[in-house]
Motif scaffolding. Structure first.
Motif, PDB file in Angstrom:
ATOM      1  N   LEU A 137       0.836  -1.197   0.000  1.00 46.68           N
ATOM      2  CA  LEU A 137       0.000   0.000   0.000  1.00 46.68           C
ATOM      3  C   LEU A 137       0.875   1.254   0.000  1.00 46.68           C
ATOM      4  N   ALA A 168      -0.800   4.983  10.280  1.00 47.04           N
ATOM      5  CA  ALA A 168       0.580   4.516  10.164  1.00 47.04           C
ATOM      6  C   ALA A 168       1.238   4.456  11.534  1.00 47.04           C
ATOM      7  N   ILE A 210       3.240   0.856   4.245  1.00 48.23           N
ATOM      8  CA  ILE A 210       2.668   2.173   4.543  1.00 48.23           C
ATOM      9  C   ILE A 210       3.701   3.017   5.293  1.00 48.23           C
ATOM     10  N   ALA A 211       4.363   2.378   6.244  1.00 46.51           N
ATOM     11  CA  ALA A 211       5.355   3.107   7.039  1.00 46.51           C
ATOM     12  C   ALA A 211       6.485   3.619   6.153  1.00 46.51           C
ATOM     13  N   LEU A 212       6.888   2.799   5.201  1.00 49.15           N
ATOM     14  CA  LEU A 212       7.958   3.204   4.285  1.00 49.15           C
ATOM     15  C   LEU A 212       7.565   4.483   3.548  1.00 49.15           C
ATOM     16  N   MET A 257       8.727  10.075  12.867  1.00 52.11           N
ATOM     17  CA  MET A 257       9.786   9.194  12.364  1.00 52.11           C
ATOM     18  C   MET A 257      10.115   8.106  13.383  1.00 52.11           C
ATOM     19  N   VAL A 299      -3.522  -0.003  -6.415  1.00 54.89           N
ATOM     20  CA  VAL A 299      -4.151  -1.183  -5.840  1.00 54.89           C
ATOM     21  C   VAL A 299      -5.554  -1.357  -6.417  1.00 54.89           C
ATOM     22  N   GLY A 317     -13.441  10.213   2.277  1.00 58.09           N
ATOM     23  CA  GLY A 317     -14.138  10.983   1.248  1.00 58.09           C
ATOM     24  C   GLY A 317     -15.416  11.608   1.787  1.00 58.09           C
ATOM     25  N   ILE A 320     -11.008   4.804   2.807  1.00 56.97           N
ATOM     26  CA  ILE A 320     -11.127   5.775   1.717  1.00 56.97           C
ATOM     27  C   ILE A 320     -12.543   6.344   1.671  1.00 56.97           C
ATOM     28  N   TYR A 333       7.990   5.068  12.694  1.00 57.43           N
ATOM     29  CA  TYR A 333       8.321   4.309  11.484  1.00 57.43           C
ATOM     30  C   TYR A 333       9.650   3.579  11.646  1.00 57.43           C
ATOM     31  N   ILE A 345     -13.544  10.437  -4.203  1.00 58.59           N
ATOM     32  CA  ILE A 345     -12.843   9.558  -3.257  1.00 58.59           C
ATOM     33  C   ILE A 345     -13.828   8.543  -2.689  1.00 58.59           C
ATOM     34  N   TRP A 366      10.122  15.647  13.270  1.00 56.05           N
ATOM     35  CA  TRP A 366      10.675  14.285  13.226  1.00 56.05           C
ATOM     36  C   TRP A 366      10.006  13.345  14.201  1.00 56.05           C
ATOM     37  N   THR A 420       2.071  10.029  -1.334  1.00 55.69           N
ATOM     38  CA  THR A 420       0.772  10.034  -0.677  1.00 55.69           C
ATOM     39  C   THR A 420       0.094   8.708  -0.947  1.00 55.69           C
ATOM     40  N   ILE A 421      -0.620   8.278   0.038  1.00 58.53           N
ATOM     41  CA  ILE A 421      -1.213   6.954  -0.019  1.00 58.53           C
ATOM     42  C   ILE A 421      -2.305   6.902  -1.088  1.00 58.53           C
ATOM     43  N   PHE A 427      -9.141  -0.876   3.933  1.00 65.69           N
ATOM     44  CA  PHE A 427      -8.523   0.190   3.138  1.00 65.69           C
ATOM     45  C   PHE A 427      -9.614   0.914   2.349  1.00 65.69           C
ATOM     46  N   PHE A 442       5.440   6.776   4.489  1.00 60.60           N
ATOM     47  CA  PHE A 442       5.417   7.946   5.362  1.00 60.60           C
ATOM     48  C   PHE A 442       6.813   8.394   5.758  1.00 60.60           C
ATOM     49  N   MET A 443       7.729   7.440   5.854  1.00 60.70           N
ATOM     50  CA  MET A 443       9.118   7.830   6.135  1.00 60.70           C
ATOM     51  C   MET A 443       9.633   8.745   5.027  1.00 60.70           C
ATOM     52  N   ALA A 452      -3.093   3.907  -3.469  1.00 61.07           N
ATOM     53  CA  ALA A 452      -4.450   3.360  -3.462  1.00 61.07           C
ATOM     54  C   ALA A 452      -4.951   3.158  -4.884  1.00 61.07           C
ATOM     55  N   LEU A 482       8.104  12.171   5.147  1.00 63.79           N
ATOM     56  CA  LEU A 482       8.701  12.965   6.212  1.00 63.79           C
ATOM     57  C   LEU A 482      10.087  13.468   5.826  1.00 63.79           C
ATOM     58  N   MET A 483      10.860  12.601   5.217  1.00 64.80           N
ATOM     59  CA  MET A 483      12.234  12.981   4.874  1.00 64.80           C
ATOM     60  C   MET A 483      12.246  14.048   3.795  1.00 64.80           C
ATOM     61  N   LEU A 519       9.270   0.695  13.828  1.00 66.09           N
ATOM     62  CA  LEU A 519       8.607  -0.386  13.111  1.00 66.09           C
ATOM     63  C   LEU A 519       9.613  -1.192  12.290  1.00 66.09           C
ATOM     64  N   PHE A 520      10.463  -0.488  11.530  1.00 63.69           N
ATOM     65  CA  PHE A 520      11.426  -1.201  10.699  1.00 63.69           C
ATOM     66  C   PHE A 520      12.446  -1.947  11.542  1.00 63.69           C
TER      67      PHE A 520
END
Ligand SMILES: Nc1ncnc2c1ncn2[C@@H]1O[C@H](COP(=O)(O)OP(=O)(O)OP(=O)(O)O)[C@@H](O)[C@H]1O
Ligand SMILES: [Mg+2]
Lengths: 347, 245, 299
Positions: free
Chosen positions: A88, C233, A147-149, C275, A273, C110, C106, C278, A312, C272, A265-266, C102, A151-152, A270, A155-156, C281-282
């Protein structure tokens, strides 16, 4: 009810027969090649009909976007459809491609038409790295990590001055007369869409693809049967990143800026998918068909309801409805009914 | 009179083929039955159908005059039919005591639950010793005893055990068998699936041979044990040793 | 030193609220194996209820849990009955739930955007901008600690609800049934638990917890419809860290990461903060994919 839950953990539920195992309609397999050839010729020739198309640039922009989505959902399908690992966060690869190509243009003046492939390779590298970590898990935990990837990266990129922060970087426009401006982008996306669909087709018909399908059905059994599951999964992740990255490189150039919220952005993930699922995930033609369908629905709802949040809602509703009533998507459902026209049958 | 009548039951999983193919069987009150048959014959499937975990596609299951065919498992249990499945029957992170209390989930009367608990502890002293321990941390034999003990909490009329001795050391298996003997003597109707056909048939009054989803043979245990066809087809070399694995 | 204590306190207060948010998510996973990507969307939807109850009717957001929780409880049951029952027992149930929720997320996003537009909202009850001030005690001369009242009340409510949940799961008949179903669904069915009913109730409880979280969010964190992705997240990171389905794990994960993110914000900068989640999590996926208190890789 009816199901026997006493003996059925989530792992050992008997795998459904894949669409591939279902008897294929004996239809005229030849003519699908003619259909394909006709589509390819039409797509290649479209820009030549400038005098006959009233809003030329609009049509080409639309065409390029649809082709981009075809490429991205087909790529997503390699991991999400064939291997059954739902990502996702796939738009992260689009962003990586977009930023690599964008930064090279902004700081060094190299055209994204040259560097988009580099962006794709960067996406592949990230795919390997991320796959190495996230593919230690399966199912829900994997999905969450994608999803976390995403958002990381949001953020970066939001916080790195060099990358322009949240405002992003403006890109110098392509120096081509306004009336021809969309043509190079159109052909670039056409190339990318070909590349992605061709990759998807080749994977589907390879030993690698069979391995992925085995993983999707029952990973433990696949492992026992000698499929190098870990290698295959990571490769699938990386491979499914490539064309998404390339597309990102071209897309950023075509809108003349890169910005975190354009890519990371997700909502973009989406879309991939949704397109793959509505078309039929795990099939070659499904994501292509899905991309066209969803794009058409989007445009339609924008026209009818205006640029509100309402489309949406429509997308979410479609996703829920398809999952509940046609989890195999258009292609998968037609195949199950033995009604799949041969030109959609590329598996 | 039969308390359980299974007539022409067909059943299968999901969209799959019929595993039970028109099976019929009658179970008499206070008798014990041993079901034997090759792997995949549908023995466990039959018990799941009776327990309401799997609904028959056709045919009927009648217990004491009431049809169970379309009841939920909890409704079946409420009629006095209790099933102890082949494996993983426990709540691993609950204590032995909590597992037993869960066995009486359908009961409301606390005093009654206490009383039953005491009775089960008496039958299985090991459970009393380990009352506070997590069920998941006990040995295979102890877990099996707990599963049986938990089934007794509801005070069933018909108790169905699916391979209770699977994977247990012979002495432990022996213990389980003697517990079953005891239950029999208490007047419970027992249906047991047993891989060790010899041992199972010695225990039970009546033998039932299942194959390909139907009852192939049935009769008094000695008869089944002695029947040359059964010996040849289903007991095989196991006839002498009692081992069939 | 005082600063460290101050930051830790803020982190714990934050963690207390995160724990409530994550508890609902982990409950749905534990009992039904539903990974509810719409959980944060439900939280935001509830935040709108509390926000408007405050804005239009002057009802205190903390008090609004009294009706937001029941509303969300029945909403959850309706969603469960309408959607999840259909896919029960289907192959790849776990994956299906992710995709289905999911889609629901959405839809909710919306709808909220359609009705309430995308502008930021934040309820402003009196205590939202006030603090308790602590001085003396063991603190060095002249140093003081701030305890923001809003955060404090929120954590307090969160603790009350979590203890209530714990007691309910531990001692009530339905609680036993929920725990039993979590540990072994098949066995629960065999001892006579109506697992569908239990599933529906658990999902209702899970969304009710989302409701309470939304009430808190309405005045603690500015929100708008699209925000739920960021939240989900973060919450998922907490739940994976603690071990999916483990209530204890979710609470401990929330507290630990609440404090950790609080220090990150203090040392590196507010942007941050997320962060931390996340990266955690990793890191946890790399070292111990099943999470701190999980038993197996959930499939
Ligand atoms: N949950 C299930 N889903 C689909 N098919 C199943 C399921 N459980 C069992 N089967 C199939 O049903 C058939 C009969 O299984 P069953 O468990 O009833 O056999 P059995 O006689 O108990 O065998 P065993 O001695 O191995 O325990 C087998 O072919 C098995 O593959
Ligand atoms: Mg069996």
């Amino acid at each position: 009810m009816i199901e026997d839950r006493a003996a059925m953990g989530p792992e050992d539920s008997a795998p459904e027969p894949t669409p591939e195992e279902v008897q294929r309609p004996p239809g005229p397999a030849r003519y699908r090649w003619y259909v394909l050839a006709a589509v390819v010729v039409a797509l290649l020739a479209l820009p030549l009909f400038r005098p006959m198309i009233s809003s030329y640039n609009y049509v080409l922009t639309l065409g390029a976007l649809i082709l981009m989505w075809v490429a991205m959902s087909s790529s997503w399908n390699i991991l999400g459809g064939y291997a059954g690992y739902i990502s996702l966060g796939h738009s992260v690869f689009m962003g990586v491609g977009g930023y690599v190509a964008g930064v090279l243009l902004y700081y060094h003046g190299i055209s994204p038409f040259l560097t988009a492939l580099l962006g794709g390779l960067a996406a592949v590298a990230l795919g390997f790295l991320a796959g190495f970590i996230t593919l230690r898990t399966r199912g829900p935990a994997f999905i969450i990590s994608t999803i976390a990837l995403l958002f990381m990266f949001l953020l970066m990129t939001d916080n790195f001055e060099y990358l322009g922060g949240a405002a992003g970087l403006p890109l110098p426009p392509l120096e081509v007369p306004q009336e021809w401006l969309r043509v190079p982008f159109y052909y670039a996306m056409l190339f990318i869409a070909f590349g992605a669909v061709w990759t998807s087709y080749r994977v589907a018909h390879s030993k690698f693809g069979m391995g992925l399908r085995a993983i999707s059905e029952d990973e433990t059994k696949a492992e026992v049967a000698g499929v190098p599951t870990r290698l295959y999964k990571i490769s699938a992740f990386a491979m499914s990143a490539f064309w998404v990255g390339v597309a990102g490189g071209i897309y950023g150039y075509s809108i003349a800026f890169i910005r975190p919220t354009v890519f990371f952005t997700i909502a973009i993930s989406a879309q991939m998918v949704l397109m793959a699922i509505i078309g039929g995930k795990g099939t070659v033609a499904g994501p292509v068909l899905g991309a066209v369908l969803i794009y058409a629905i989007n445009e339609f709802s924008l026209v009818v309801f205006g640029a509100t949040e309402f489309n949406i809602v429509i997308q979410g509703t479609i996703l829920v409805a398809v999952l509940l009533f046609f989890p195999l998507g258009v292609v998968g459902t037609l195949r199950k009914m033995n009604r799949l026209p041969a030109f959609l049958n590329w598996d | 009179m039969a308390i359980l009548e299974i007539t022409d039951v067909s059943a299968g999983y999901g969209a799959g083929p019929d595993i039970l193919q028109g099976l019929s069987l009658e179970v008499e009150e206070a008798q014990s039955y041993c079901i034997i048959g090759p792997n995949g014959a549908g023995k466990s499937t039959l018990l799941k159908v009776i327990a309401g975990l799997l609904h028959p596609r056709s045919g009927d299951v009648v217990f004491r005059g009431e049809s169970l065919a379309h009841r939920r498992p909890d409704q079946v249990l409420a009629t006095g039919v209790c099933f102890v499945p082949q494996d993983q029957a426990l709540f691993p992170e609950m204590s032995v005591r909590e597992n037993l209390i869960m066995g009486a989930y359908l009961l409301k009367d606390r005093a009654l639950i206490k009383e039953r608990l005491a009775r089960v502890y008496e039958m299985f002293p090991i459970l009393a010793e380990r009352a506070g321990q997590d069920a998941g941390k006990m040995s295979g034999g102890q877990q099996q005893m707990l599963a049986m003990g938990r089934a007794l909490m509801i005070d069933p009329i018909l108790l169905m055990l699916d391979e209770p001795t699977l994977g247990l050391a012979p002495q432990i298996a022996q213990q389980i068998f003697s517990q079953v003997e005891q239950l029999k003597s208490m007047g419970l109707t027992v249906v047991i699936i047993e891989q060790n056909a010899q041992r199972g048939l010695e225990l039970a009054d009546w033998g039932v041979v299942l194959d390909l989803g139907i009852v192939r043979f049935e009769g008094p245990s000695e008869g089944i044990l002695g029947d040359p066809r059964v010996r040849e087809l289903y007991l095989g070399k196991a006839a002498g040793s009692g081992e069939k694995k | 030193m005082t600063n460290v204590i101050q930051v830790a306190i803020l982190g714990l207060l934050l963690g207390g609220v995160y724990a409530l948010m994550a508890a609902g998510l982990t409950l749905a996973f534990g009992v039904m194996r539903i990974v509810n990507l719409a959980h944060a969307a439900f939280i935001i939807a509830s935040a709108y209820i509390s926000f408007f109850a405050f804005d239009k009717l002057g009802i205190d957001p903390l008090l609004s849990v009294v009706f937001v929780m029941p509303i969300m409880f029945f909403f959850g049951i309706a969603v469960y009955q309408a959607l999840f029952r259909r896919i029960e027992g289907s192959a790849k149930f776990g994956e299906m739930t992710v995709l289905l929720t999911f889609g629901i997320a959405i839809m909710v996003e919306g709808l909220l955007g359609f009705v309430f537009t995308g502008i930021y909202r934040k309820a402003q009850p009196g205590y939202a901008n006030e603090s308790f001030i602590v001085d003396g005690l063991f603190l060095p001369e002249g140093d003081i600690l701030f305890i923001p009242k809003g955060q404090f009340f929120a954590s307090l409510l969160s603790i009350v609800l979590l203890v209530g949940l714990w007691a309910f799961l531990r001692y009530s008949q339905t609680g036993y049934a929920i725990r039993a179903t979590t540990q072994n669904r098949a066995a629960a069915e065999i001892v006579g638990v109506n697992v569908r009913r239990v599933s529906a109730i658990s999902f209702g409880l899970s969304t009710a917890l989302a409701g309470a979280s939304g009430a808190l969010m309405s005045y603690l964190f500015p929100f708008f419809p699209f925000r739920h992705w960021q939240w989900v997240a973060v919450l998922l990171a907490l739940v994976v860290l603690g071990g999916m389905g483990s209530m204890k794990g979710a609470v401990i994960g929330a507290l630990v990461l609440g404090v950790a993110s609080s220090f990150v914000v203090d040392q590196i900068g507010p942007t941050w903060g997320p962060m931390t989640f996340y990266l955690a999590l990793f890191l946890i996926l790399l070292i111990r994919p099943q999470g701190l208190f999980g038993k197996e890789v959930p499939v």
